[in-house]
Design a protein around this motif. Structure first.
Motif, PDB file in Angstrom:
ATOM      1  N   ALA A  73      14.605   4.829  -0.829  1.00 29.80           N
ATOM      2  CA  ALA A  73      14.723   6.271  -1.215  1.00 29.80           C
ATOM      3  C   ALA A  73      13.056   7.118  -0.464  1.00 29.80           C
ATOM      4  N   LYS A  74      12.617   6.613  -1.340  1.00 33.74           N
ATOM      5  CA  LYS A  74      10.502   7.178  -1.353  1.00 33.74           C
ATOM      6  C   LYS A  74       9.961   6.748  -0.386  1.00 33.74           C
ATOM      7  N   ASN A  75      10.224   5.574   0.653  1.00 39.51           N
ATOM      8  CA  ASN A  75       9.233   4.591   1.683  1.00 39.51           C
ATOM      9  C   ASN A  75       7.903   4.610   0.905  1.00 39.51           C
ATOM     10  N   SER A  76       8.765   3.964  -0.023  1.00 40.08           N
ATOM     11  CA  SER A  76       7.150   3.705  -0.761  1.00 40.08           C
ATOM     12  C   SER A  76       7.395   2.066  -1.505  1.00 40.08           C
ATOM     13  N   VAL A  77       5.778   1.346  -1.330  1.00 41.61           N
ATOM     14  CA  VAL A  77       5.818  -0.008  -2.165  1.00 41.61           C
ATOM     15  C   VAL A  77       5.179   0.098  -2.777  1.00 41.61           C
ATOM     16  N   ASN A  78       4.466  -1.101  -4.333  1.00 42.08           N
ATOM     17  CA  ASN A  78       3.876  -0.928  -5.141  1.00 42.08           C
ATOM     18  C   ASN A  78       3.483  -2.081  -5.363  1.00 42.08           C
ATOM     19  N   LEU A  79       2.140  -2.598  -5.562  1.00 39.16           N
ATOM     20  CA  LEU A  79       1.520  -3.258  -5.316  1.00 39.16           C
ATOM     21  C   LEU A  79       1.110  -4.074  -7.326  1.00 39.16           C
ATOM     22  N   GLN A  80       2.194  -4.727  -7.704  1.00 33.51           N
ATOM     23  CA  GLN A  80       1.005  -4.861  -9.693  1.00 33.51           C
ATOM     24  C   GLN A  80       0.620  -5.979  -9.611  1.00 33.51           C
ATOM     25  N   MET A  81      -1.173  -6.120  -9.619  1.00 31.11           N
ATOM     26  CA  MET A  81      -1.470  -7.397  -9.603  1.00 31.11           C
ATOM     27  C   MET A  81      -2.194  -6.852 -11.307  1.00 31.11           C
ATOM     28  N   ASN A  82      -1.711  -9.188 -11.658  1.00 29.87           N
ATOM     29  CA  ASN A  82      -2.950  -8.425 -13.272  1.00 29.87           C
ATOM     30  C   ASN A  82      -3.143  -9.742 -12.901  1.00 29.87           C
ATOM     31  N   SER A  83      -3.575 -10.092 -13.867  1.00 25.84           N
ATOM     32  CA  SER A  83      -4.405 -11.723 -14.268  1.00 25.84           C
ATOM     33  C   SER A  83      -6.360 -12.455 -12.809  1.00 25.84           C
ATOM     34  N   LEU A  84      -6.282 -10.405 -12.503  1.00 19.84           N
ATOM     35  CA  LEU A  84      -6.859 -10.806 -11.281  1.00 19.84           C
ATOM     36  C   LEU A  84      -7.979 -11.297 -12.217  1.00 19.84           C
ATOM     37  N   LYS A  85      -8.719 -12.319 -10.525  1.00 22.28           N
ATOM     38  CA  LYS A  85      -9.802 -13.050  -9.640  1.00 22.28           C
ATOM     39  C   LYS A  85     -10.775 -12.222  -9.100  1.00 22.28           C
ATOM     40  N   ALA A  86     -11.702 -12.683  -8.913  1.00 25.45           N
ATOM     41  CA  ALA A  86     -13.064 -12.317  -8.557  1.00 25.45           C
ATOM     42  C   ALA A  86     -12.905 -13.204  -7.031  1.00 25.45           C
ATOM     43  N   GLU A  87     -12.296 -14.038  -6.697  1.00 24.64           N
ATOM     44  CA  GLU A  87     -11.194 -13.772  -5.183  1.00 24.64           C
ATOM     45  C   GLU A  87     -10.488 -13.113  -4.230  1.00 24.64           C
ATOM     46  N   ASP A  88      -9.584 -12.239  -5.482  1.00 25.29           N
ATOM     47  CA  ASP A  88      -9.260 -11.433  -5.503  1.00 25.29           C
ATOM     48  C   ASP A  88      -9.786  -9.834  -4.598  1.00 25.29           C
ATOM     49  N   THR A  89     -11.093  -9.710  -5.254  1.00 28.91           N
ATOM     50  CA  THR A  89     -11.759  -8.831  -3.753  1.00 28.91           C
ATOM     51  C   THR A  89     -11.953  -9.083  -2.839  1.00 28.91           C
ATOM     52  N   ALA A  90     -11.362  -7.980  -2.260  1.00 29.19           N
ATOM     53  CA  ALA A  90     -11.088  -7.807  -0.274  1.00 29.19           C
ATOM     54  C   ALA A  90     -10.924  -5.949  -0.217  1.00 29.19           C
ATOM     55  N   THR A  91     -11.035  -6.080   1.082  1.00 25.31           N
ATOM     56  CA  THR A  91     -10.030  -4.291   1.097  1.00 25.31           C
ATOM     57  C   THR A  91      -8.366  -4.841   0.959  1.00 25.31           C
ATOM     58  N   TYR A  92      -8.287  -4.534   0.509  1.00 28.75           N
ATOM     59  CA  TYR A  92      -6.244  -4.130   1.051  1.00 28.75           C
ATOM     60  C   TYR A  92      -5.752  -3.320   1.461  1.00 28.75           C
ATOM     61  N   TYR A  93      -5.197  -3.982   2.876  1.00 28.63           N
ATOM     62  CA  TYR A  93      -4.138  -2.408   3.718  1.00 28.63           C
ATOM     63  C   TYR A  93      -2.408  -2.733   3.668  1.00 28.63           C
ATOM     64  N   CYS A  94      -2.330  -1.284   3.222  1.00 27.77           N
ATOM     65  CA  CYS A  94      -0.160  -1.031   3.312  1.00 27.77           C
ATOM     66  C   CYS A  94      -0.027  -1.789   5.420  1.00 27.77           C
ATOM     67  N   ASN A  95       1.267  -2.247   5.429  1.00 33.42           N
ATOM     68  CA  ASN A  95       1.550  -2.502   5.891  1.00 33.42           C
ATOM     69  C   ASN A  95       2.485  -2.018   6.709  1.00 33.42           C
ATOM     70  N   VAL A  96       3.324  -1.401   7.238  1.00 29.79           N
ATOM     71  CA  VAL A  96       4.252  -1.335   7.610  1.00 29.79           C
ATOM     72  C   VAL A  96       5.589  -1.436   8.728  1.00 29.79           C
ATOM     73  N   ARG A  97       6.292  -1.695   8.544  1.00 30.29           N
ATOM     74  CA  ARG A  97       6.895  -2.179  10.086  1.00 30.29           C
ATOM     75  C   ARG A  97       8.177  -1.391  10.646  1.00 30.29           C
ATOM     76  N   GLY A  98       8.718  -0.041  11.106  1.00 30.00           N
ATOM     77  CA  GLY A  98       9.879  -0.262  11.523  1.00 30.00           C
ATOM     78  C   GLY A  98      10.179   0.738  12.661  1.00 30.00           C
ATOM     79  N   TYR A  99      10.673   1.716  13.038  1.00 29.33           N
ATOM     80  CA  TYR A  99      11.422   2.069  14.349  1.00 29.33           C
ATOM     81  C   TYR A  99      11.009   2.875  14.404  1.00 29.33           C
ATOM     82  N   LEU A 100      11.010   3.858  15.321  1.00 30.16           N
ATOM     83  CA  LEU A 100      10.151   5.553  15.387  1.00 30.16           C
ATOM     84  C   LEU A 100      11.570   6.081  16.523  1.00 30.16           C
ATOM     85  N   SER A 101      12.020   5.487  16.649  1.00 30.02           N
ATOM     86  CA  SER A 101      13.841   6.192  17.225  1.00 30.02           C
ATOM     87  C   SER A 101      14.538   4.768  17.118  1.00 30.02           C
TER      88      SER A 101
END
Length: 121
Positions: A73-101
């Motif tokens: 309904a809100k067109n939103s997505v949440n990512l809960q990340m637990n037990s994070l590790k050093a190797e999780d270090t990165a730039t995180y990008y939201c991706n959406v695949r969708g129709y414009l019309s």
């Protein structure tokens, strides 16, 4: 105009938690939403994604530690990340695949500007 508004990220010690959120606007219909990440010198990789029907896909490296949820309904997505590790270090990008019309050919992949996640060991 398609907009992806990302929030969350930041710095955390190993073992800690972070929550990333993304809200999409400007699309006629969303097919899938999710998060990718890219560490320095590495290719962008899928972290987790979810389709409109609720099918989830997780990278093996985050299974059991991350949970992706979606509010259609809100067109939103949440990512809960637990037990994070050093190797999780990165730039995180939201991706959406969708129709414009309503046209079945008028779809594309859209990306957020990225949010930094740094995990200190």
């Amino acid at each position: 105009q398609v907009q992806l508004e990302e929030s969350g990220g930041g710095w955390v010690q190993a073992g800690g938690s972070l929550r990333l959120s993304c809200v999409a606007s400007g699309l006629f219909r969303i097919v899938s939403m999710g998060w990718y990440r890219q560490a320095p010198g590495k290719q962008r990789e899928l972290v987790a994604s979810i389709t409109a029907g609720g099918n989830r896909d997780y990278a093996e490296s985050v299974k059991g530690r991350c949970t992706l949820s979606r509010d259609n309904a809100k067109n939103s997505v949440n990512l809960q990340m637990n037990s994070l590790k050093a190797e999780d270090t990165a730039t995180y990008y939201c991706n959406v695949r969708g129709y414009l019309s309503p046209s079945p050919t008028n779809w594309d992949d859209f990306w957020g500007q990225g949010t930094q996640v740094t995990v200190s060991s």
